[in-house]
Motif scaffolding. Sequence first.
Motif, PDB file in Angstrom:
ATOM      1  N   ALA A  63       0.824  -1.216   0.000  1.00  0.00           N
ATOM      2  CA  ALA A  63       0.000   0.000   0.000  1.00  0.00           C
ATOM      3  C   ALA A  63       0.855   1.262   0.000  1.00  0.00           C
ATOM      4  N   GLY A  64       2.173   1.102  -0.017  1.00  0.00           N
ATOM      5  CA  GLY A  64       3.073   2.249   0.008  1.00  0.00           C
ATOM      6  C   GLY A  64       3.372   2.740   1.408  1.00  0.00           C
ATOM      7  N   ASN A  65       2.912   2.013   2.429  1.00  0.00           N
ATOM      8  CA  ASN A  65       3.143   2.415   3.813  1.00  0.00           C
ATOM      9  C   ASN A  65       4.587   2.150   4.228  1.00  0.00           C
ATOM     10  N   PHE A  66       5.133   3.083   4.971  1.00  0.00           N
ATOM     11  CA  PHE A  66       6.484   2.957   5.508  1.00  0.00           C
ATOM     12  C   PHE A  66       6.545   1.771   6.462  1.00  0.00           C
ATOM     13  N   CYS A  67       7.545   0.925   6.300  1.00  0.00           N
ATOM     14  CA  CYS A  67       7.772  -0.192   7.229  1.00  0.00           C
ATOM     15  C   CYS A  67       9.014   0.064   8.068  1.00  0.00           C
ATOM     16  N   GLN A  68      10.145   0.241   7.386  1.00  0.00           N
ATOM     17  CA  GLN A  68      11.417   0.475   8.065  1.00  0.00           C
ATOM     18  C   GLN A  68      12.337   1.243   7.130  1.00  0.00           C
ATOM     19  N   ALA A  69      13.386   1.789   7.719  1.00  0.00           N
ATOM     20  CA  ALA A  69      14.406   2.465   6.920  1.00  0.00           C
ATOM     21  C   ALA A  69      15.755   2.241   7.579  1.00  0.00           C
ATOM     22  N   ARG A  70      16.776   2.432   6.784  1.00  0.00           N
ATOM     23  CA  ARG A  70      18.136   2.265   7.296  1.00  0.00           C
ATOM     24  C   ARG A  70      19.053   3.134   6.453  1.00  0.00           C
ATOM     25  N   ASN A  71      20.057   3.681   7.081  1.00  0.00           N
ATOM     26  CA  ASN A  71      21.075   4.387   6.311  1.00  0.00           C
ATOM     27  C   ASN A  71      22.431   4.098   6.916  1.00  0.00           C
ATOM     28  N   ALA A  72      23.448   4.304   6.124  1.00  0.00           N
ATOM     29  CA  ALA A  72      24.804   4.028   6.586  1.00  0.00           C
ATOM     30  C   ALA A  72      25.767   4.957   5.878  1.00  0.00           C
ATOM     31  N   ARG A  73      26.751   5.372   6.614  1.00  0.00           N
ATOM     32  CA  ARG A  73      27.854   6.135   6.038  1.00  0.00           C
ATOM     33  C   ARG A  73      29.054   5.209   6.016  1.00  0.00           C
ATOM     34  N   LYS A  74      29.651   5.079   4.843  1.00  0.00           N
ATOM     35  CA  LYS A  74      30.760   4.161   4.640  1.00  0.00           C
ATOM     36  C   LYS A  74      32.013   4.946   4.304  1.00  0.00           C
ATOM     37  N   MET A  75      33.137   4.403   4.677  1.00  0.00           N
ATOM     38  CA  MET A  75      34.413   5.029   4.375  1.00  0.00           C
ATOM     39  C   MET A  75      34.960   4.465   3.068  1.00  0.00           C
TER      40      MET A  75
END
Length: 162
Positions: free
Chosen positions: A89-101
Amino acid sequence: IWTARNLKVWENKQLTPELAIQWSSKQVLQWREVQKGKSNNALVRVLQQQQEASRWRPPDIGKVKINVDASVFPGKAEFSIGMIMRDHAGNFCQARNARKMGEVSVFEAEARGVLEALNWVLELEVSSVEVECDSLLTVNAIHRETPNLLEVGNILDECREL
């Protein structure tokens, strides 16, 4: 909103409400101008077709979709990966982000983003998942059956295996 958030998170810069309102108002005015002349303007029609083709489409019922994107910071030895999971339905479930070197190409950053998303799927033990990436080069390279001798070949191989 994303610009303001990324400025704050990654550069510790605060976008003032006044600037955000000015920018948003400008976008609304431009949108209204385009809407006024859209039936007469061939360029606008082409842009609308491109926008429609690139519009997010939900996964089938019972599936989730993870959209992956990567950002490379020229001149810096770091890059970022962001992922968002939504249901049918387009509903947000989860998110994740990362900064990599590491100083990497956009291609490598996008490939590593897809690999991160696939590993996240395994970690969450989720089935029936679509992973979407806006880099056609990356998607084509992952789907290619031939051995990849590029420096990111091992990343592409891991994506194929997962």
